[in-house]
Write an enzyme that holds these catalytic residues in place. Structure first.
Site, PDB file in Angstrom:
ATOM      1  N   LYS A 118       1.073  -1.108  -0.041  1.00 31.22           N
ATOM      2  CA  LYS A 118      -0.095   0.023   0.073  1.00 31.22           C
ATOM      3  C   LYS A 118       1.020   1.424   0.079  1.00 31.22           C
ATOM      4  CE  LYS A 118      -4.007  -2.166   2.098  1.00 31.22           C
ATOM      5  NZ  LYS A 118      -5.095  -2.177   3.210  1.00 31.22           N
TER       6      LYS A 118
ATOM      7  N   TYR B  10     -12.366  -1.933  -3.392  1.00 32.64           N
ATOM      8  CA  TYR B  10     -12.969  -2.093  -2.273  1.00 32.64           C
ATOM      9  C   TYR B  10     -14.209  -1.908  -2.051  1.00 32.64           C
ATOM     10  CZ  TYR B  10      -8.414  -2.211  -0.122  1.00 32.64           C
ATOM     11  OH  TYR B  10      -7.039  -2.495   0.480  1.00 32.64           O
TER      12      TYR B  10
ATOM     13  N   PHE C 249     -15.415   4.161   7.239  1.00 32.00           N
ATOM     14  CA  PHE C 249     -14.026   4.487   6.777  1.00 32.00           C
ATOM     15  C   PHE C 249     -13.919   4.187   5.293  1.00 32.00           C
ATOM     16  CE2 PHE C 249     -14.147  -0.072   7.948  1.00 32.00           C
ATOM     17  CZ  PHE C 249     -13.415  -0.839   7.203  1.00 32.00           C
TER      18      PHE C 249
ATOM     19  N   ARG D   8      -1.906 -14.346   4.523  1.00 36.72           N
ATOM     20  CA  ARG D   8      -2.563 -13.670   5.523  1.00 36.72           C
ATOM     21  C   ARG D   8      -1.645 -13.688   7.009  1.00 36.72           C
ATOM     22  NH1 ARG D   8      -6.992 -10.008   4.387  1.00 36.72           N
ATOM     23  NH2 ARG D   8      -7.505 -10.534   6.715  1.00 36.72           N
TER      24      ARG D   8
ATOM     25  N   THR E 272      -5.389  -6.778  11.119  1.00 37.16           N
ATOM     26  CA  THR E 272      -5.517  -5.640  10.285  1.00 37.16           C
ATOM     27  C   THR E 272      -5.172  -4.338  10.906  1.00 37.16           C
ATOM     28  OG1 THR E 272      -7.774  -6.517   9.630  1.00 37.16           O
ATOM     29  CG2 THR E 272      -7.496  -4.128   9.241  1.00 37.16           C
TER      30      THR E 272
ATOM     31  N   ARG F 132       2.478  -6.211   8.966  1.00 38.05           N
ATOM     32  CA  ARG F 132       1.843  -5.127   9.425  1.00 38.05           C
ATOM     33  C   ARG F 132       2.224  -4.361  10.904  1.00 38.05           C
ATOM     34  NH1 ARG F 132      -4.312  -7.166   7.477  1.00 38.05           N
ATOM     35  NH2 ARG F 132      -4.212  -5.626   5.565  1.00 38.05           N
TER      36      ARG F 132
ATOM     37  N   ASN G  11      -2.119   0.207   6.537  1.00 34.07           N
ATOM     38  CA  ASN G  11      -1.349  -0.944   7.336  1.00 34.07           C
ATOM     39  C   ASN G  11      -0.713  -1.745   6.110  1.00 34.07           C
ATOM     40  OD1 ASN G  11      -3.625  -2.091   5.671  1.00 34.07           O
ATOM     41  ND2 ASN G  11      -4.609  -2.648   7.432  1.00 34.07           N
TER      42      ASN G  11
ATOM     43  N   HIS H 236      -2.145  -5.390   1.711  1.00 34.70           N
ATOM     44  CA  HIS H 236      -3.340  -5.919   1.185  1.00 34.70           C
ATOM     45  C   HIS H 236      -3.067  -7.329   0.726  1.00 34.70           C
ATOM     46  CE1 HIS H 236      -7.433  -7.059  -0.275  1.00 34.70           C
ATOM     47  NE2 HIS H 236      -6.893  -7.687  -1.213  1.00 34.70           N
TER      48      HIS H 236
ATOM     49  N   GLU I 280      -9.583 -10.827  -7.446  1.00 33.51           N
ATOM     50  CA  GLU I 280      -8.437  -9.625  -7.334  1.00 33.51           C
ATOM     51  C   GLU I 280      -7.247  -9.758  -8.099  1.00 33.51           C
ATOM     52  OE1 GLU I 280      -9.867  -8.813  -2.429  1.00 33.51           O
ATOM     53  OE2 GLU I 280      -7.764  -9.415  -3.216  1.00 33.51           O
TER      54      GLU I 280
HETATM   55  P1  IDP Z   1      -7.844  -6.595   5.837  1.00 34.10           P
HETATM   56  O1  IDP Z   1      -7.314  -5.891   5.111  1.00 34.10           O
HETATM   57  O2  IDP Z   1      -7.254  -7.322   7.191  1.00 34.10           O
HETATM   58  O3  IDP Z   1      -8.769  -7.714   5.080  1.00 34.10           O
HETATM   59  P2  IDP Z   1     -10.707  -5.315   6.155  1.00 34.10           P
HETATM   60  O4  IDP Z   1     -11.447  -5.390   7.356  1.00 34.10           O
HETATM   61  O5  IDP Z   1     -10.898  -6.185   5.028  1.00 34.10           O
HETATM   62  O6  IDP Z   1      -9.062  -5.898   6.594  1.00 34.10           O
HETATM   63  O7  IDP Z   1     -10.304  -4.049   5.647  1.00 34.10           O
HETATM   64  C1  IDP Z   1      -9.707  -3.403   4.528  1.00 34.10           C
HETATM   65  C2  IDP Z   1      -8.995  -2.299   4.688  1.00 34.10           C
HETATM   66  O8  IDP Z   1      -9.835  -1.127   5.234  1.00 34.10           O
HETATM   67  C3  IDP Z   1      -7.885  -2.622   5.842  1.00 34.10           C
HETATM   68  O9  IDP Z   1      -7.013  -3.364   5.229  1.00 34.10           O
HETATM   69  C4  IDP Z   1      -7.602  -1.127   6.034  1.00 34.10           C
HETATM   70  O10 IDP Z   1      -6.839  -0.559   5.361  1.00 34.10           O
HETATM   71  C5  IDP Z   1      -9.006  -0.454   6.135  1.00 34.10           C
HETATM   72  N1  IDP Z   1      -9.667  -0.290   7.420  1.00 34.10           N
HETATM   73  C6  IDP Z   1     -10.200  -1.429   8.125  1.00 34.10           C
HETATM   74  N2  IDP Z   1     -10.834  -1.060   9.165  1.00 34.10           N
HETATM   75  C7  IDP Z   1     -10.569   0.216   9.400  1.00 34.10           C
HETATM   76  C8  IDP Z   1     -11.090   1.242  10.212  1.00 34.10           C
HETATM   77  O11 IDP Z   1     -11.421   0.926  11.261  1.00 34.10           O
HETATM   78  N3  IDP Z   1     -10.595   2.677  10.012  1.00 34.10           N
HETATM   79  C9  IDP Z   1      -9.962   2.971   8.884  1.00 34.10           C
HETATM   80  N4  IDP Z   1      -9.675   2.011   7.774  1.00 34.10           N
HETATM   81  C10 IDP Z   1      -9.804   0.779   8.199  1.00 34.10           C
HETATM   82 MG    MG Z   2     -10.325  -7.723   3.951  1.00 36.00          MG
END
Ligand code: IDP
Ligand code: MG
Length: 138
Positions: A9, A49, A57, A85, A91, A102, A112, A115, A126
């Site tokens: 990212k 997304y 968010f 993963r 996350t 991360r 973070n 992805h 994807e």
């Molecule tokens: P993941 O990337 O671990 O699968 P997801 O819940 O699918 O997590 O969320 C996708 C992306 O959205 C995260 O990687 C992060 O960049 C962003 N994200 C997730 N939760 C939050 C939040 O609470 N605030 C801001 N951004 C978030």
């Molecule tokens: Mg996800």
């Protein structure tokens, strides 16, 4: 063998840790079978997304993901989706496992570092979002 999509990212590309992240995948037995650096438009980031479009968010996520260059990678290895993963970690970098990407390179729950596809089905979609078949060397 499974293929999965990884994105490095914009926070991680600007911290100059892309090489370390790619090296880690290779050390962990995931092969890079496709790779490109690109910048997503807001529209393309929103499309990628789209499943999160109802979440509070979403706007922040789209802005962040289009804020600078990313690296898209197709990784291949045994149990590749799950393995990637695990290497990424949770996350939220604060809650991510010690030594995970991360934890090491993430900034906060939104920014973070990486992805990774969360299922084989999503990995296929994807990968197709970023790559033509002719660009995958596997
Ligand atoms: P993941 O990337 O671990 O699968 P997801 O819940 O699918 O997590 O969320 C996708 C992306 O959205 C995260 O990687 C992060 O960049 C962003 N994200 C997730 N939760 C939050 C939040 O609470 N605030 C801001 N951004 C978030
Ligand atoms: Mg996800």
């Amino acid at each position: 063998m499974e293929k999965t999509l990884s994105l490095i990212k914009p926070d991680a590309t600007s911290k100059q840790v892309m090489g370390k992240i790619i090296a880690r995948f290779e050390q962990e037995g995931l092969s890079v079978v496709a790779m490109k650096m690109l910048r997503l438009s807001k529209e393309r980031a929103a499309e990628f997304y789209a499943i999160h479009s109802h979440l509070p968010f979403f706007g922040e996520l789209v802005s962040f993901m289009s804020s600078g260059p990313i690296i898209a990678l197709v990784l291949q290895g045994a149990d590749g989706v799950k393995r990637n993963r695990e290497i990424m970690g949770a996350t939220d970098p604060k809650k991510a496992e010690e030594g995970s990407l991360r934890k090491l390179y993430g900034t906060n729950v939104g920014e973070n570092a990486v992805h990774g596809s969360d299922s084989l089905e999503n990995a296929k979609k994807e990968i197709a979002f970023f790559f033509d078949l002719s660009e995958i060397y596997a």
